[in-house]
Scaffold this motif. Structure first.
Motif, PDB file in Angstrom:
ATOM      1  N   ALA A  44       0.835  -1.205   0.000  1.00 51.17           N
ATOM      2  CA  ALA A  44       0.000   0.000   0.000  1.00 51.17           C
ATOM      3  C   ALA A  44       0.870   1.257   0.000  1.00 51.17           C
ATOM      4  O   ALA A  44       0.487   2.284  -0.549  1.00 51.17           O
ATOM      5  N   ALA A  45       2.029   1.175   0.615  1.00 45.63           N
ATOM      6  CA  ALA A  45       2.983   2.288   0.657  1.00 45.63           C
ATOM      7  C   ALA A  45       4.368   1.676   0.829  1.00 45.63           C
ATOM      8  O   ALA A  45       4.515   0.618   1.433  1.00 45.63           O
ATOM      9  N   VAL A  46       5.369   2.340   0.295  1.00 47.72           N
ATOM     10  CA  VAL A  46       6.751   1.880   0.460  1.00 47.72           C
ATOM     11  C   VAL A  46       7.597   3.030   0.974  1.00 47.72           C
ATOM     12  O   VAL A  46       7.384   4.189   0.615  1.00 47.72           O
ATOM     13  N   LYS A  47       8.545   2.705   1.813  1.00 50.26           N
ATOM     14  CA  LYS A  47       9.457   3.685   2.409  1.00 50.26           C
ATOM     15  C   LYS A  47      10.868   3.119   2.394  1.00 50.26           C
ATOM     16  O   LYS A  47      11.061   1.901   2.384  1.00 50.26           O
ATOM     17  N   GLU A  48      11.834   3.981   2.432  1.00 49.50           N
ATOM     18  CA  GLU A  48      13.241   3.632   2.616  1.00 49.50           C
ATOM     19  C   GLU A  48      13.717   2.497   1.712  1.00 49.50           C
ATOM     20  O   GLU A  48      14.047   1.411   2.173  1.00 49.50           O
ATOM     21  N   ALA A  49      13.730   2.737   0.433  1.00 55.08           N
ATOM     22  CA  ALA A  49      14.213   1.809  -0.603  1.00 55.08           C
ATOM     23  C   ALA A  49      13.278   0.620  -0.819  1.00 55.08           C
ATOM     24  O   ALA A  49      13.661  -0.371  -1.432  1.00 55.08           O
TER      25      ALA A  49
END
Length: 97
Positions: A44-49
């Motif tokens: 649903a969401a991606v963070k930090e690579a």
């Protein structure tokens, strides 16, 4: 004994048909081995690579149960159906707290 969590994070999917053949076999094999699917979808969401691809999260009664599921004949058949080069993924089995 702490529960265990199986996390499959897909980096890329180059053969969706092979992934579908794998999923058809892997789902029943993992649930038969005691796995409970908690999440199975694109992130649903991606963070930090992170990569916005398919992620699968299963719960098992223990690390030993998760490892037995991975090594089971049914799951190994699913891996064979997936073949080589169809996906790039990272599977981790983590002990719960």
């Amino acid at each position: 004994m702490a529960k265990a969590y199986w996390i499959s994070a897909y980096r890329s999917i180059s053969n969706p048909e092979a992934l579908a053949a794998y999923a058809k076999l892997a789902g029943p094999a993992l649930t038969a081995a005691g796995g409970k699917f908690l999440a199975r979808n694109e992130a649903a969401a991606v963070k930090e690579a992170g990569v916005k691809q398919r992620t699968v999260l299963l719960e098992f009664e223990s690390v030993e149960a998760a490892l037995a599921a991975y090594n089971s004949p049914g799951y190994q058949e699913a891996i064979r159906a997936l073949g080589t080069g169809s996906v790039e993924r990272d599977i981790r089995i983590v002990e719960g707290v």
